[in-house]
Enzyme design. Structure first.
Site, mmCIF file in Angstrom:
data_model
loop_
_atom_site.group_PDB
_atom_site.id
_atom_site.type_symbol
_atom_site.label_atom_id
_atom_site.label_comp_id
_atom_site.label_asym_id
_atom_site.label_seq_id
_atom_site.Cartn_x
_atom_site.Cartn_y
_atom_site.Cartn_z
ATOM 1 N N ARG A 16 0.860 -1.191 0.000
ATOM 2 C CA ARG A 16 0.000 0.000 0.000
ATOM 3 C C ARG A 16 0.900 1.246 0.000
ATOM 4 O O ARG A 16 2.130 1.149 -0.029
ATOM 5 C CB ARG A 16 -0.899 0.003 1.238
ATOM 6 C CG ARG A 16 -0.105 0.196 2.511
ATOM 7 C CD ARG A 16 -0.976 0.204 3.756
ATOM 8 N NE ARG A 16 -0.193 0.659 4.891
ATOM 9 C CZ ARG A 16 -0.547 0.560 6.157
ATOM 10 N NH1 ARG A 16 -1.689 -0.022 6.464
ATOM 11 N NH2 ARG A 16 0.211 1.034 7.129
ATOM 12 N N ASP A 37 5.841 -7.529 1.577
ATOM 13 C CA ASP A 37 5.198 -6.848 2.708
ATOM 14 C C ASP A 37 4.793 -7.903 3.723
ATOM 15 O O ASP A 37 5.003 -9.112 3.494
ATOM 16 C CB ASP A 37 3.944 -6.061 2.219
ATOM 17 C CG ASP A 37 3.644 -4.828 3.069
ATOM 18 O OD1 ASP A 37 3.342 -5.001 4.269
ATOM 19 O OD2 ASP A 37 3.699 -3.702 2.553
ATOM 20 N N ASP A 60 9.035 -10.193 5.844
ATOM 21 C CA ASP A 60 9.269 -9.194 6.897
ATOM 22 C C ASP A 60 10.716 -8.724 6.735
ATOM 23 O O ASP A 60 11.639 -9.549 6.764
ATOM 24 C CB ASP A 60 9.045 -9.873 8.260
ATOM 25 C CG ASP A 60 9.199 -8.902 9.422
ATOM 26 O OD1 ASP A 60 10.050 -7.990 9.337
ATOM 27 O OD2 ASP A 60 8.488 -9.081 10.420
ATOM 28 N N VAL A 61 10.918 -7.421 6.578
ATOM 29 C CA VAL A 61 12.272 -6.919 6.281
ATOM 30 C C VAL A 61 13.282 -7.160 7.412
ATOM 31 O O VAL A 61 14.472 -7.001 7.207
ATOM 32 C CB VAL A 61 12.274 -5.413 5.907
ATOM 33 C CG1 VAL A 61 11.567 -5.179 4.589
ATOM 34 C CG2 VAL A 61 11.690 -4.551 7.024
ATOM 35 N N TYR A 152 12.031 7.427 15.375
ATOM 36 C CA TYR A 152 11.797 7.478 13.929
ATOM 37 C C TYR A 152 12.870 8.330 13.263
ATOM 38 O O TYR A 152 13.494 7.931 12.277
ATOM 39 C CB TYR A 152 10.394 8.036 13.650
ATOM 40 C CG TYR A 152 10.053 8.092 12.175
ATOM 41 C CD1 TYR A 152 9.699 6.926 11.487
ATOM 42 C CD2 TYR A 152 10.076 9.296 11.471
ATOM 43 C CE1 TYR A 152 9.383 6.962 10.137
ATOM 44 C CE2 TYR A 152 9.765 9.335 10.127
ATOM 45 C CZ TYR A 152 9.408 8.170 9.461
ATOM 46 O OH TYR A 152 9.105 8.211 8.117
ATOM 47 N N LYS A 156 15.806 7.285 10.468
ATOM 48 C CA LYS A 156 15.847 7.890 9.122
ATOM 49 C C LYS A 156 17.179 8.605 8.870
ATOM 50 O O LYS A 156 17.635 8.683 7.735
ATOM 51 C CB LYS A 156 14.650 8.819 8.927
ATOM 52 C CG LYS A 156 13.310 8.077 8.913
ATOM 53 C CD LYS A 156 13.269 7.036 7.788
ATOM 54 C CE LYS A 156 11.922 6.330 7.700
ATOM 55 N NZ LYS A 156 11.877 5.365 6.575
ATOM 56 N N THR A 187 -0.667 8.898 2.915
ATOM 57 C CA THR A 187 -0.734 7.431 3.016
ATOM 58 C C THR A 187 -1.248 7.124 4.426
ATOM 59 O O THR A 187 -1.299 8.019 5.284
ATOM 60 C CB THR A 187 0.669 6.782 2.865
ATOM 61 O OG1 THR A 187 1.445 7.128 4.025
ATOM 62 C CG2 THR A 187 1.383 7.224 1.595
#
Ligand code: NAD
Length: 243
Positions: A16, A37, A60-61, A152, A156, A187
């Site tokens: 998505r 995903d 799953d990454v 987060y 990043k 999103t």
């Protein structure tokens, strides 16, 4: 002629949001696309919608063995992997004082370790081919501090740093590595901010949030041979938010 004719691309978190928009654009430009995903129903629906050039794979990454299996499967099926978009990620609002070690570790595992594992998993195949493009999705939170999303932002920044180190390392094999830094993109993730859209838009010089397709077109540029002399670059797609 498509801008990605004959290329094989893997987009993580492609069920998505931005990943699905990237997969859609890649398919329309001639690529074969694998979306991975953990949202199996949504991922399968997205792949169905995009047609025969797209298929969904559960992955799953954070799963190291799963990375090896997925890349081996793609190379066996298609003989190559030209593009990796490390797009999968999670966002949660937590300030430094509210963060727990458990939540920190989980976000680092997905947003940061997942990107490391992905780059490492495709590197040998791309090096052997003498070409390849890896695009890591960072954020404006990887350019500036974000008080209300401490972990987060840390992940990043890490993605931005890993991109530059990998770009230096892999350039001698013809493999390019670049990062994308989106601002407010419409999103499901953006809604985690729990801030009125109007309030967000007031802070953006272009005065609006963006559609996922507007990030996808920047990713397409980095995936295609048009960006053949770009590596270690950070492409900001934020309406001027960080300017
Ligand atoms: P999204 O939540 O719609 O999509 C993220 C996708 O990643 C989902 O499909 C989710 O299931 C998948 N995912 C999460 N954990 C996973 C895991 N462990 N393994 C595999 N897949 C997993 O959000 P989005 O906006 O499309 O996010 C895409 C990327 O863009 C993320 O890396 C995000 O941090 C980044 N980003 C988003 C915004 C924004 O405003 N939406 C801004 C800057 C950066």
């Amino acid at each position: 002629m498509g801008r990605l004719d004959d290329k094989v691309a893997l987009v993580t978190g492609g069920a998505r949001g931005q990943g699905a928009a990237e997969a859609e654009l890649f398919v329309s430009e001639g690529a074969t696309v694998i979306i991975s995903d953990v949202l199996d129903d949504v991922g399968a629906e997205t792949a169905d919608r995009l047609g025969a050039a797209c298929r969904y794979a559960h992955h799953d990454v954070t799963d190291e063995a799963g990375w090896a299996a997925l890349v081996a499967d793609i190379v066996e099926a298609h003989g190559r992997i030209d593009v990796l978009v490390n797009n999968a990620g999670i966002f949660e609002v937590r300030r430094l004082g509210d963060e727990t070690l458990e939540a920190w570790n989980r976000m680092v595992a997905i947003n940061q370790t997942g990107v490391f594992l992905g780059m490492r998993a495709v590197a040998e195949t791309m090096k052997a081919a003498g070409s390849g493009s890896i695009i890591n999705i960072s954020s404006v939170a990887g350019l500036n501090g974000v008080g209300m999303a401490f972990t987060y932002s840390a992940t990043k920044w890490a993605v931005r740093g890993m991109t530059k180190s990998a770009a230096q390392d892999l350039s001698r094999y013809g493999v390019r590595v670049n990062s994308i830094h989106p601002g407010y993109i419409e999103t499901p993730m953006m809604h985690e901010l729990r801030t009125d859209k109007e309030v967000l838009e007031r802070g953006v010089p272009l005065g609006r949030t963006a559609d996922a397709s507007e990030v996808a077109s920047a990713v397409l540029f980095l995936a295609s041979d048009e960006s053949g002399y770009c590596t270690g670059h950070e492409l900001v797609v934020d309406g001027g938010l960080s300017a």
